[in-house]
Enzyme design. Structure first.
Site, mmCIF file in Angstrom:
data_model
loop_
_atom_site.group_PDB
_atom_site.id
_atom_site.type_symbol
_atom_site.label_atom_id
_atom_site.label_comp_id
_atom_site.label_asym_id
_atom_site.label_seq_id
_atom_site.Cartn_x
_atom_site.Cartn_y
_atom_site.Cartn_z
ATOM 1 N N TYR A 136 43.247 49.612 49.902
ATOM 2 C CA TYR A 136 41.907 49.535 50.480
ATOM 3 C C TYR A 136 41.573 50.758 51.331
ATOM 4 O O TYR A 136 40.426 51.192 51.368
ATOM 5 C CB TYR A 136 41.785 48.298 51.396
ATOM 6 C CG TYR A 136 41.355 47.052 50.690
ATOM 7 C CD1 TYR A 136 42.172 46.444 49.754
ATOM 8 C CD2 TYR A 136 40.125 46.470 50.976
ATOM 9 C CE1 TYR A 136 41.777 45.281 49.125
ATOM 10 C CE2 TYR A 136 39.722 45.310 50.346
ATOM 11 C CZ TYR A 136 40.555 44.719 49.425
ATOM 12 O OH TYR A 136 40.154 43.579 48.802
ATOM 13 N N ASP A 242 43.640 39.289 48.862
ATOM 14 C CA ASP A 242 42.225 39.114 48.510
ATOM 15 C C ASP A 242 42.119 38.244 47.255
ATOM 16 O O ASP A 242 41.377 37.259 47.216
ATOM 17 C CB ASP A 242 41.590 40.493 48.275
ATOM 18 C CG ASP A 242 40.133 40.398 47.847
ATOM 19 O OD1 ASP A 242 39.395 39.588 48.435
ATOM 20 O OD2 ASP A 242 39.735 41.137 46.918
HETATM 21 C C1 IPM Z 1 36.912 39.517 51.238
HETATM 22 C C2 IPM Z 1 36.023 40.432 50.437
HETATM 23 C C3 IPM Z 1 36.160 41.871 50.924
HETATM 24 C C4 IPM Z 1 37.599 42.304 50.651
HETATM 25 C C5 IPM Z 1 35.177 42.876 50.329
HETATM 26 C C6 IPM Z 1 33.752 42.453 50.488
HETATM 27 C C7 IPM Z 1 35.356 44.235 50.926
HETATM 28 O O1 IPM Z 1 36.270 40.321 49.088
HETATM 29 O O2 IPM Z 1 36.776 39.473 52.473
HETATM 30 O O3 IPM Z 1 37.731 38.820 50.647
HETATM 31 O O4 IPM Z 1 37.916 42.742 49.540
HETATM 32 O O5 IPM Z 1 38.403 42.211 51.566
HETATM 33 MN MN MN Z 2 37.616 38.663 48.593
#
Ligand code: IPM
Ligand code: MN
Ligand code: NAD
Length: 352
Positions: A136, A242
């Site tokens: 990320y 995620d």
């Molecule tokens: C989550 C979302 C986020 C992530 C996105 C919107 C950046 O999917 O909070 O799970 O990937 O962390």
């Molecule tokens: Mn997510």
């Protein structure tokens, strides 16, 4: 007790409205709420998804209550200006590295899971997702190779201290539950995961009372469907966490039910500073229709009261009210019912 209220985009404001009704009904003394634009709404009003005033309010607050961000109008902006950068920026700027995503079966909802009821009924797990690192936040880009082909790339990396601090969160969470910690990685292929596994094993020496296991993420995805009852606490990296948490939500019945707390090391006079949000997104397909299930948002409010304000009794009260509404068959469209956003909010209020 300062709370920054960031409703965001799509269904964000609709579900936030219901959570704020619940908060209001508790009539807690000393609350100070500040609402700010964030995400696509931030970009449209101030030219940035995380406007400086919003970031400042989040920094000054004891807790951040966050709806959702994401707006199809903004999907083609340069990445730095897209709505999602707001939540990533907040996680990073506030150093909220530990994301707790509990998934527990609600009584009476077993038939709503995509799994067989007797398998779904055993779900009581907590995903501890690392939130400040991994692919990320590594360097990334789209480059042109010498032969003219375009190549997209994202750097996946974890430093040992980043793994150690989330491992501690996982072990401590397990100590407060069934004392089982499963670390999920892809150490058979990724060096990032090999270091992750090594550091988790090193950290385990401090927690002899916790039973540690390791699982590859592909197997974990399968086991979550085959036998989710085997999991107590799962600790994993940002990307795997995620994906697995969205999957866990459907095992429980709906993504409209899963709340989360994002915590760091900062303590306030009331508890741990944190950001609280449902795990789902802005659901543009149903936004503005009064159909969204606000339960994940309301349960996130409960997590805020527990972790940031040490109001365990009030948190339990909210959770019981949500469980009561579900048990009485108050189901949104996501659970095959026809209760709308406001009606679900009303049902929770009635049971507080
Ligand atoms: C989550 C979302 C986020 C992530 C996105 C919107 C950046 O999917 O909070 O799970 O990937 O962390
Ligand atoms: Mn997510
Ligand atoms: P999503 O979670 O928004 O929606 C996925 C599906 O689940 C949709 O069909 C939606 O209608 C449904 N759904 C989600 N929440 C619901 C609720 N409370 N009640 C009823 N149904 C619900 O995921 P997506 O469609 O992949 O993403 C939409 C946007 O949200 C994207 O811009 C994405 O980047 C963003 N997003 C933001 C966050 C966040 O703010 N933390 C999290 C995930 C996705």
């Amino acid at each position: 007790m300062k709370i920054a209220v960031l409703a965001g985009d799509g269904i964000g404001p609709e579900i936030m409205e219901q959570a704020l009704r619940v908060l209001d009904r508790l009539a807690l003394p000393g609350l100070e709420l500040t609402s700010c634009d964030v995400g696509g709404a931030g970009y449209k009003a101030h030219g940035h998804p995380l406007p400086p005033a919003t970031l400042a309010a989040a920094k000054a607050a004891d807790a951040v209550l966050f709806g959702a961000v994401g707006d199809p109008d903004c999907d083609n902006l340069e990445r730095a200006l897209r709505p999602e950068q707001a939540i990533l920026g907040l996680r990073r700027e506030l150093e909220l590295f530990a994301n707790l995503r509990p998934a527990t079966m609600f009584k009476g909802l077993e038939d709503m899971s995509g799994l067989k009821p007797e398998i779904a009924g055993a779900i009581d797990l907590l995903i501890v997702r690392e939130l400040n690192g991994d692919v990320y936040f590594g360097d990334k880009g789209i480059r042109t190779l010498d032969d003219g082909r375009r190549q997209g790339w994202d750097m996946m990396a974890y430093a040992e201290d980043e793994v150690r601090r989330i491992a501690h969160v996982g072990f401590r969470a397990a100590q407060g539950r069934a004392k089982k910690l499963c670390s999920v990685d892809k150490a058979n292929v990724l060096e990032t995961s090999q270091l992750w596994r090594d550091v988790v094993i090193e950290t385990a020496a401090e927690y002899p009372d916790v039973e540690l296991s390791h699982m590859y993420v592909d197997n974990a995805a399968m086991q979550l469907v085959r036998n989710p009852g085997q999991f107590d606490v799962v600790v994993t990296g940002n990307l795997f966490g995620d994906i697995l948490s969205d999957q866990a939500s459907m095992c429980v019945g709906s993504i409209g039910l899963l709340a989360s707390a994002s915590l760091g090391a900062e303590l306030t006079q009331y508890g741990t500073k944190g950001l609280y949000e449902p795990i789902h997104g802005s659901a543009p397909d149903i936004a503005g229709q009064g159909k969204a299930n606000p339960m994940a948002m309301i349960l996130s409010l409960a997590m805020m009261l527990r972790h940031s304000f040490s109001l365990e009794a009030q948190a339990v009260r909210i959770e019981a009210a949500v469980a009561g509404a579900l048990g009485d068959g108050v189901l949104g469209g996501d659970l095959g019912g026809n209760a709308g956003t406001a009606e679900i909010g009303e049902a929770v209020l009635a049971r507080l």
